[in-house]
Design an enzyme around this catalytic site. Sequence first.
Site, short mmCIF file in Angstrom:
data_model
loop_
_atom_site.label_atom_id
_atom_site.label_comp_id
_atom_site.label_asym_id
_atom_site.label_seq_id
_atom_site.Cartn_x
_atom_site.Cartn_y
_atom_site.Cartn_z
N CYS A 43 0.80 -1.22 0.00
CA CYS A 43 0.00 0.00 0.00
C CYS A 43 0.83 1.28 0.00
CB CYS A 43 -0.95 0.00 1.19
SG CYS A 43 -1.95 1.48 1.24
N GLU A 80 -2.14 -1.50 5.85
CA GLU A 80 -2.71 -2.11 4.65
C GLU A 80 -4.23 -2.08 4.78
OE1 GLU A 80 -1.17 -2.73 2.07
OE2 GLU A 80 0.91 -3.22 2.58
#
Length: 228
Positions: free
Chosen positions: A9, A113
């Site tokens: 991410c 994430e």
Amino acid sequence: MGCYPQVMCGRYNINDMPSLDELRIILPLLEEIFTPARRFNVAPGTSIPAVFLPDPEAPPQLDLLWWGYRPEWAGDNAPQPINAKAETVATSRYFKGAFSRHRCLVPANGWYEWITTDHGKQPHYITRTDNRQLWFAGIWARRADDKLGCAIITEPARGPARDVHDRMPLCLTDDSLSLWLDPDLSDRETIRRVVKHVEADVLTHWPVSQRIGNVKNDDASLIEPVSP
């Protein structure tokens, strides 16, 4: 964020750096360091603290690198990845020179994430169960704008981190840190043999506030558990 192709991410936090004395236990030759600002929402396209050797004869130093890797030979239109895959970093034309000569360590306390749920994407914070420092393996290169840019190496997610995402940062053990920085180590197989990642069972995660999605939010509440 769109100009930074992502493998994970691309958000982490660094809110509690060890003291210089503590750092020198695991990195004995580390020069005097600055104290990085506490940041709970570190995003790509910013300067991040990293330990690296500015040249092979110099001791390691903790300084700021730009989170966005683009070697100066690549040209202004080349991509600026924030991550490099562990599986290909040693063989990719774009990364292999830095893997051989310019490896770095990115200190962190955890990373974020997102899990897709029936109600949308829910951010999770991933960290160590013992609250100890994490060290992400990275590579760096001098960019055409004369900044030193870096990418964090990722590997397939393991243990609890696999619940959240299929990739995770390559987190190294304390015994591996000096070896990762060693300029005399350049062979891929040798590095793979002597450098170890942390055991998966030291990791844990929990849901956190959606506020992490806005880079302007940067405070301790971002790592506090919330009801998903």
